[in-house]
Enzyme design. Structure first.
Site, mmCIF file in Angstrom:
data_model
loop_
_atom_site.group_PDB
_atom_site.id
_atom_site.type_symbol
_atom_site.label_atom_id
_atom_site.label_comp_id
_atom_site.label_asym_id
_atom_site.label_seq_id
_atom_site.Cartn_x
_atom_site.Cartn_y
_atom_site.Cartn_z
ATOM 1 N N ARG A 15 0.812 -1.218 0.000
ATOM 2 C CA ARG A 15 0.000 0.000 0.000
ATOM 3 C C ARG A 15 0.846 1.269 0.000
ATOM 4 O O ARG A 15 0.347 2.344 -0.270
ATOM 5 C CB ARG A 15 -0.934 0.009 1.226
ATOM 6 C CG ARG A 15 -2.121 -0.911 1.067
ATOM 7 C CD ARG A 15 -2.947 -0.956 2.337
ATOM 8 N NE ARG A 15 -2.241 -1.652 3.415
ATOM 9 C CZ ARG A 15 -2.636 -1.663 4.689
ATOM 10 N NH1 ARG A 15 -3.720 -1.003 5.051
ATOM 11 N NH2 ARG A 15 -1.952 -2.323 5.591
ATOM 12 N N GLY A 140 -7.007 -4.742 15.157
ATOM 13 C CA GLY A 140 -7.637 -5.868 15.825
ATOM 14 C C GLY A 140 -8.397 -5.364 17.049
ATOM 15 O O GLY A 140 -7.988 -4.407 17.699
ATOM 16 N N GLU A 155 -9.191 -10.025 14.549
ATOM 17 C CA GLU A 155 -8.783 -9.147 13.451
ATOM 18 C C GLU A 155 -10.021 -8.566 12.777
ATOM 19 O O GLU A 155 -11.068 -9.211 12.712
ATOM 20 C CB GLU A 155 -7.955 -9.935 12.436
ATOM 21 C CG GLU A 155 -6.578 -10.288 12.944
ATOM 22 C CD GLU A 155 -5.818 -9.071 13.430
ATOM 23 O OE1 GLU A 155 -5.531 -8.185 12.611
ATOM 24 O OE2 GLU A 155 -5.528 -9.001 14.643
#
Ligand code: UD1
Ligand code: CA
Length: 454
Positions: A15, A140, A155
């Protein structure tokens, strides 16, 4: 209690979209990863273990050399799998294992110390860092039972809508009891959605054995900022800037429009110094008291005394003594040194040269490899011609000399004390003290004063 540190940095960082490893991008004047390594060094006397991926290993190693131990994670099978890569190196070497990431530059040492202290006093299986936040994207969620004990971490991708609503979040930083960690890591099983070995599942492995899991809540949520994208990077830069700027304001430095001001971690500032907008103080820069810097100024690796003024200028590896000033649009390059009370006006450049006490160089002049004494006046457009195409040569201008406008000083050359150079001269030979020189090439006219000297 002996503590080992594992820094996870093997993720693919897709990313971030960079050809260069994400953790080598500079924030506050140093690579992102440097922050985690520095924390590890502050907390443990042992070198940290850095988990790296095969694509970035060589570049990271070239930057950090022997500061860390490297272990390679070839297949990226999750955070639990990443920690497993360090097991053979670390098992049996410490009682506690701190795990953190290489992309969390805002974590504080005090917070990690708190985490280790809580782990030590509680004899839990692990102690984890949490934050409470409304906007919980990507984190999470911490699941507790009715008594408030931590059961597990879910998660986001695996969470039910009800679990997603939980605001207590896992930062991803843990201190483990080493015995528990090394005995249970191999019991991790692939997650449902992503098939990864989640380090977060260690929490459930602990609670299901009746072992305690403790937490420390970070009150400053910026500490949890992990850098996944360049948007996160900009947020981290802003948070780091704000943190440093606030520290200086509370120490007695005025910052006008702090959001536009960058002060890197290695910079020190004296009381009552005023910093105008769009000023960037970088590297190892030291600034004294009661200075005024900016606007529109960049100062890197420089030393500035008290009561100096820098207005819209650029300084690199330069020194300014007390009460000297520069600008607007001045440029001090490597080795430039303005002595006490020296003045440099607009459009000047100085490199590897000293401008002596009280000397003035007011308008568009260049000094390179020059030594200028005290109370010298350098008029507009003076240039030291220091380079003959092959080598650099020195120019010496002694105390009290006057250099007329548009003078070329062809180095090596010396202008004696109290000498005068007429406007437009091209000086190719030394000028004796108190003599007058003018013309092209400059001829020397002995003056009465000069005769008296000899
Ligand atoms: C992780 C946590 C999540 C937490 C979040 C905080 C897990 C399963 N989840 O999620 O609970 O809220 O961090 O930011 O741990 N890495 C490796 N090897 C791998 C995978 C990751 O070294 O195989 C490294 C990455 O380089 C990164 C760190 O581990 O530094 C975290 O990985 P990332 O994929 O960002 O974890 P999250 O999904 O954000
Ligand atoms: Ca992350």
């Amino acid at each position: 209690m002996a503590l080992s540190v594992i820094i996870l940095a093997a993720g693919k960082s897709t990313r971030f979209k960079s050809r260069k490893p994400k953790v080598l991008h500079h924030l506050g004047g140093k690579p992102l990863l440097d922050y985690s390594i520095a924390l590890a060094e502050a907390l443990s006397s042992e070198k940290p273990v850095l988990v790296v991926g095969p694509e970035t290993e060589a570049e990271i190693q070239a930057r950090f050399g022997k500061r860390v131990h490297y272990v390679r994670q070839t297949e990226r099978r999750g955070t639990g799998h990443a920690v497993m890569q360090a097991q053979s190196l670390l098992e049996g070497r410490s009682e506690q294992v701190l795990v953190l990431y290489g992309d969390m530059p805002l974590l504080r040492q005090e917070t990690l110390e708190q985490l280790a202290a809580r782990q030590e006093e509680s004899s839990a299986a692990l102690t984890m860092l949490t934050i409470e936040r409304e906007n919980s994207g990507g984190f999470g969620r911490v699941i507790r039972d009715f008594a408030g004990d931590i059961l597990r971490i879910v998660e986001e991708v695996e969470a039910t809508p009800a679990q997603r609503a939980i605001r207590e979040l896992n930062v991803g930083v843990y201190v483990f009891a080493a015995d528990f960690l090394w005995a249970n890591l191999n019991r991790l099983r692939p997650s449902k959605r992503k098939g990864e070995l989640y380090l977060t599942d260690m929490v459930e492995l602990a609670s299901s054995q009746g072992l305690r899991v403790m937490s420390v809540a970070a009150t400053d949520t910026t500490e949890a900022l992990g850098i996944n994208t360049r948007v996160d990077f900009a947020l981290a830069a802003a948070a780091l800037r704000q943190r440093i700027n606030e520290r200086w304001m509370l120490a007695g430095v005025t910052l006008l429009d702090p959001a536009s001001i960058t002060i890197e971690p290695g910079v020190t500032l004296g009381q009552d110094t005023i910093i105008h907008p769009n000023t960037h103080l970088l590297g190892q820069t030291t600034v004294g008291e009661s200075c005024e810097l900016g606007p529109n100024t960049v100062i890197r690796d420089s030393t500035i005394g008290d009561a100096c003024r820098v207005f819209a200028s650029v300084l690199e590896e330069a020194v300014m003594e007390d009460e000297s000033d520069i600008g607007p649009f001045g440029h001090l390059r490597k080795g430039a040194h303005l002595c006490q009370g020296a003045h440099m006006g607009n459009f000047g450049e100085i490199k590897n040269s000293t401008l002596g006490p009280g000397s003035k160089m007011g308008h568009f002049s260049y000094l390179g490899d020059a030594e200028v004494g005290a109370n010298v006046n350098i008029a507009a457009g003076t240039i030291t011609c220091n380079y003959d195409g092959v080598r650099k040569h020195r120019t010496v201008i002694e105390d009290g000399a006057f250099i007329g406008s548009d003078t070329m000083l062809v180095a090596p050359v010396r202008v004696g004390r109290g000498a005068k150079v007429g406007a437009g001269a091209v000086v190719t030979r030394d000028i004796p003290p108190h003599a007058l020189a003018y013309g092209v090439p400059a001829r020397v006219k002995q003056t009465q004063e000069a005769d008296n000297e000899q």
